[in-house]
Every structure is written in structure tokens, then in C-alpha cells.
Design an enzyme around this catalytic site. Structure first.
Site: not given
Length: 623
Positions: A2, A27, A76, A112-113, A495, A499, A502, A518, A618
Site C-alpha cells: 500500500c 506498492r 494492495w 498501510n499495514g 532467482e 523472475k 512473478e 527424485h 514491491k
């Protein structure tokens, strides 16, 4: 998570709020809203679901909201689905979508939170006759402030302080009170907030880029502190209601660094900025052609005495830690544990005064990482923060801090912050190895030259984009992909996989190459994409063997190899991309560049929003 903004001054607030929200949309982009108060005291609230452009259209680019004091929010979603009733701002009365004028409401606010005890507080409000219109914890927080304000007939700061005592969780709150025109009130605990001051104007935001256009003089409000913001001035208060002094900081960041600078997407711009950010980050760690960590309390005497290292992080920063684990253990011969911050805090830890806990976070506000830092400090371990944002919570609370020089990173999928963090960890590993006598002076100087060469090697790889575009166009319709490697190549594979998933929404997994057979090899079908990271020469042939096992089941093999790879290795792969020859300890930086580009171009080929992938934000400032 947010983004919040606020403005009070001489100019129309709505345009400034929209501009700030545009800088913070990374955000959260589930919904957005604004509340603006005009000179007659009328407060108008407008919300829109979806991305910020919908709010811009609904408010005619802000023209339909006159007034010089206001607050805004881009969301968000945490509590409650993304819809208009759950969008911010929230009010102390009843919200009716068709009604814009809420001048009768005592309190209007954005948040925000996460309020952890919102169910308990909700019951309290219902017992006292409050009616709730949303599914959010934010409405609860606003109405708790309203409850104390009206019940005890106290001022805004006292009402906010009572709320802070009662509420559990994290929050950055910006509030407007009906009885205090032209003023904004703020409070913070664990969620980021800055307040900027200019001539006769004041600004509030979740992050620096939102205010850079207007001021460079900012205050970082602390935990359990409140603020009264007037045009051109701000007053801070502690939990007792006593006014306190907070130093003003001068922001040196270039405002243009937060723009796209001609690139179609922030992500591509930030990929191309990596040579300069790597160079700047390394230079900030060096003095007289040597790595110098003494300014961060990491002189050679201290480095010699470290018993063990814990690296704590989330997401891509955790992949940095995984890569660094291989490098530190091999070069410095020191035990390293890499912990997910969200798990670190719930385990029985064996930390001591000779343990070093390294917390890696781009924003410096990651909630789980911040909590892990505090636990490590309570247990007596020394803490080192590696962050990109000066003045952030981790930077302030860690015993020592090393900064990456990546500048603002707007795209949700990290690129330049990731490689800058790797550069810091490479430099740390090298200096640790020297201090502990595990490498000599000649090897040290050679490795310094390797680090200095990395920016140019990345620049070269960016000229090879066309080859990545080709394979991206071929695999943009894929359903599954697997990234594999051994040693530090495995960490870089994680990584690369992240990428891809997402920003392209393709199911992707990363495996240590020997583990693929396996169980997971049962998922391999014709034309499944297998990406092998093959920079560790002593492990390359073993990884190739694992890739051939997939090839026998119809997979398509892509390999990231060093320039000097043997021809017989290349012949066994369907597609190769060579990176400049690099010492295997430091090959992670050039190896990740093609993987960043692969994710980017597949996302573009699918017509997706590269910079703002669905369901993501983010900076994860909630647990």
C-alpha cells in the site's frame, strides 16, 4: 504494501496526490482513492477499483476535487477483496458510494499495514453503536480513533496515542479531522512513512520518490510516534503526548532516477542500469583499491572473530543470501546459515555474541526481516543490514549497515537491487577471507579486479538481448519451466525461476540439479523448458547429465555457460547463451542477466503488465 500520500499547502491538493500515488503505485494497485478538503470545510472522498488511471479518470485528473489539503492511497488488498467499499480512504461514519461529500465525518484516514487485533476492536466498536461498512482492518483503526476523540473530548494527538496503545500490528496512518481544517495527522509503527517540508507546504508519503519533485527535506517518523502536519511545518509527539524533536534529512537522490527515461517499462530501464549500480556499489565499499568495511564496523579484527554467519532475508534477497552462502563458505571457510525471515523468528536459535546476522532488504522495511533483526539483537548477536534506502527501519535499527547504490527501483520484480546486493556480499566474502587468512594478497588483488570487471561484463550481456527475445517468443505460451544448477548456480536458478513466474505467470520451479530426478522428473513432457545455469566448471558435466535425462523425455534444453565452455558441452544443448568468462565465485551476477531478460521478454510477449504483476507489491511491510 500500500502507498499513502498527503499534502497541505497553497496549491490544489488533488493533482499533487495523484502525482505522488503514481510514484507509489508499485506498492499496490488493487484500488485507489483520495479525500480532499476545500476552503469551506467540505471533505470529498472518491475511490476507484483497479489501477490508478481509473481514479484519475473518475476525478478528471483531480480537477473535480478542489481544496488544498488532502490524503490519498493506493491499495494492495489484505483484509477484504478489492472493491470500492474496501478502498481507502475510510471514514468514521457510513460510506455510501454515490455520496461524495463526507464533511459530517469526524475522521477520514488512509492506512498501510495490518491491525492484528481488529476482531477484538471490531467487537468493541459494535458494542458502542458503531456500524461498519467494509471488510477492512483500516476502517476499524479509523473508528477507534474517532471513538477516543469523541468519548474523551480530547485532541487528535491524544486520540491517536490512545489508539496506538490499544492496537496491535503495523501501521502508517494519515488522518484528517473535521475540527482541524488544513491539518493532517499521522502515526507510525513498523510501516514506512516520511514527511517532507517545503516553503509553506508539507507532504507525507510511504516512500521518497513520491515527494522528490517537491522537496528534499524530509523527516523519518519513528515507531509509536505521531505528527501534526500544517502547511510548511510539522510537530512530532511521543506516546505520552509530549512534543519531541526529529532531525531533518536531506535527500540527495536524483529525481529523474524515478522515471522511465524513454524505456517502455521500469523493469527494462532498471536492467540496463545495472552496470552503473554495480560500479557505484563497489566503489562505495572501496578505498585505495581495497575493500574497506571499517566504516560499517567490519574491520579486519572484528571479521577474524566471527564464529558463524546467519543471512536472513525474503524473496530475491534470500536468493542473494543463498548465493553468498556458497561463496563465503568456500572462500572464508566459515559456517553460514541462510534463513527465510518469516521462519527465522519462530525457530529456536543458537545465536551468540560472536554470531553475525546479516539482514538483506531492498526497502529496509520488509516486515519479517525487521522482526528477525530485532530478535537477533535481543539475543546479543551483532547485526548488519544491507539495504538500498537510507533512513529505512533496518538501516536505523541494525548495529551496522552497508548500502547498495541502486537508486529507486520501481518495477515490482527486482533486478538492479538484486545484483547490487550480490556485489556487496561478494565484497564482504572477499574481505572476510583475507582477514581470516584464507587467501593471500595476490589472490585478493586478482579477485578485486574480477569484481571491478563485472559492470562491463553485464554491459556486454545487454547487447545480446536479441537472442533472449527469440527464445522468449518461442516459450511465451509455456505452462511449465524448470531451472536447475548445482552449487551457487542453484541459487541463481532460484532467482531466474522467480523472475519468470512473478511477471509471466508461468508455473516455474528451481531445483538443485541432482534433485530433479527424485520425483519432479515425472512432470517433464514434450517441449518443457529446462534452463540450466552452468558456470561452475567442476559441476557442469553432472548438471548436463541431469539435463539429458530431461531431454530423453522430450524437454527443450537452454544453458547459461561461460565463454570457454567445451564444444562437446554446447552440442548437448538446444539453445545456449554464453556469459563472459568470470571467476566461478562471482559468476552469479553475469549469469542472472539473461534470466532477468528471459522473464521480461516472455511477459512482454504475453502482453502482461511487466512492472505491476498481479497480486504483488514491491515492499512487503506486512507479515
Amino acid at each position: 504494501m500500500c502507498g499513502i500520500v498527503g499534502f497541505t499547502g497553497r496549491r490544489q491538493a488533488a493533482g499533487i496526490l495523484l502525482d505522488g500515488l503514481g510514484k507509489l503505485e508499485y506498492r499496490g494497485y488493487d484500488s485507489a482513492g483520495m479525500a480532499v478538503r476545500d476552503e469551506q470545510g467540505t471533505v470529498r472522498v472518491i475511490k476507484a477499483t483497479g489501477k490508478l488511471k481509473n481514479l484519475e479518470e473518475k476525478t478528471q485528473q483531480g480537477a473535480s476535487l478542489p481544496g488544498c489539503c488532502g490524503i490519498g492511497h493506493t491499495r494492495w488488498a489484505t483484509h477484504g477483496e478489492p472493491n470500492e467499499k474496501n478502498a481507502h480512504p475510510h471514514i468514521s461514519g457510513a460510506f455510501e458510494p454515490e455520496r461524495l461529500d463526507y464533511s459530517d465525518c469526524t475522521v477520514v484516514g488512509v492506512h498501510n499495514g495490518i491491525i492484528e487485533n481488529f476482531e477484538e476492536l471490531k467487537d468493541k466498536l459494535l458494542r458502542h453503536g458503531y456500524k461498519l461498512y467494509s471488510d477492512t482492518d483500516t476502517e476499524i483503526a479509523i473508528k477507534i480513533v474517532d471513538y477516543y476523540y469523541n468519548k474523551y473530548k480530547i485532541g487528535p494527538i491524544d486520540a491517536i496515542n490512545r489508539m496506538m496503545v490499544r492496537v496491535r500490528g503495523s501501521y502508517a496512518l494519515a488522518l484528517m479531522f473535521k475540527d482541524h481544517p488544513g491539518e493532517i495527522y499521522a502515526a507510525r509503527k513498523d510501516s514506512p512513512m516520511i514527511i517532507g517540508i517545503a516553503d509553506g507546504e508539507s507532504f507525507l508519503a510511504s516512500d521518497v520518490p513520491a515527494v522528490l519533485k517537491y522537496t528534499r527535506d524530509v523527516y523519518y517518523i519513528g515507531n509509536h510516534q505521531a505528527a501534526r502536519i500544517l502547511p510548511g511545518e510539522v510537530h512530532f509527539f511521543d506516546l505520552n503526548g509530549d512534543e519531541i524533536s526529529i532531525p531533518c534529512k536531506k535527500i540527495t537522490m536524483d529525481a529523474s532516477a524515478a522515471g522511465k527515461n524513454g524505456y517502455e517499462h521500469y523493469m527494462m530501464k532498471e536492467i540496463h542500469e545495472q552496470p552503473s549500480t554495480l560500479r557505484d556499489t563497489l566503489e562505495s565499499l572501496m578505498k585505495d583499491e581495497r575493500i574497506d568495511l571499517a566504516g560499517a564496523g567490519m574491520d579486519d579484527e572484528y571479521l577474524k572473530g566471527i564464529r558463524d554467519v546467519y543471512i536472513v532475508a525474503c524473496g530475491s534477497a534470500w536468493h542473494v543470501g543463498m548465493t553468498a552462502q556458497y561463496v563465503i563458505e568456500d572462500m572464508a571457510e566459515l559456517p553460514v546459515r541462510v534463513e527465510l525471515a518469516s521462519e527465522f523468528r519462530y525457530r529456536k536459535l543458537l545465536l551468540g555474541k560472536d554470531s553475525l546476522v546479516i539482514v538483506i532488504s531492498q526497502s529496509g522495511e520488509t516486515a519479517d526481516s525487521l522482526s528477525a533483526l530485532r530478535i537477533a539483537k535481543e539475543m546479543g548477536a551483532r547485526t548488519l543490514g544491507i539495504v538500498n534506502v537510507e533512513g529505512s527501519s533496518i538501516a536505523r535499527e541494525a548495529d551496522e549497515v552497508l548500502y547498495t547504490k541502486a537508486g529507486p527501483e520501481i518495477a515490482v520484480a527486482t533486478t538492479k537491487a538484486f545484483t547490487a546486493q550480490l556485489m556487496v556480499m561478494y565484497a564482504f566474502a572477499l574481505q572476510l577471507a583475507l582477514a581470516r587468512g584464507k587467501i593471500g594478497e595476490e589472490a585478493y588483488r586478482k579477485d578485486i579486479r574480477e569484481l571491478q570487471a563485472l559492470p562491463d561484463r553485464v554491459s556486454y550481456l545487454l547487447t545480446q538481448k536479441g537472442r533472449i527475445q527469440w527464445i522468449a517468443s518461442r516459450y511465451c505460451a509455456a505452462h511449465d519451466a524448470f531451472f536447475i544448477g548445482r552449487g551457487s548456480d542453484y541459487a541463481i536458478s532460484m532467482e531466474g525461476s522467480l523472475k519468470l513466474k512473478e511477471i509471466s505467470y508461468i508455473h516455474s520451479e528451481a531445483y538443485a540439479a541432482g534433485e530433479l530426478k527424485h520425483g519432479t522428473i515425472s512432470l517433464i513432457e514434450d517441449n518443457t523448458l529446462i534452463v540450466g545455469v552452468l558456470t561452475q566448471k567442476e559441476l557442469m558435466e553432472k548438471t548436463i547429465s541431469n539435463m539429458k535425462e530431461c531431454k530423453a523425455r522430450g524437454a527443450y534444453l537452454m544453458g547459461i555457460l561461460s565463454e570457454q565452455s567445451a564444444p562437446h558441452i554446447e552440442e548437448q544443448l538446444d539453445f545456449i547463451l554464453k556469459i563472459p568468462e568470470t571467476d566461478s565465485h562471482f559468476a552469479g551476477i553475469p549469469a542472472v542477466i539473461p534470466l532477468q531478460l528471459l522473464g521480461y521478454y516472455i511477459s512482454v510477449s504475453k502482453g502482461l503488465d511487466v512492472d505491476k504483476p498481479r497480486n504483488l507489491a514491491k515492499s512487503v511491510t506486512v507479515e
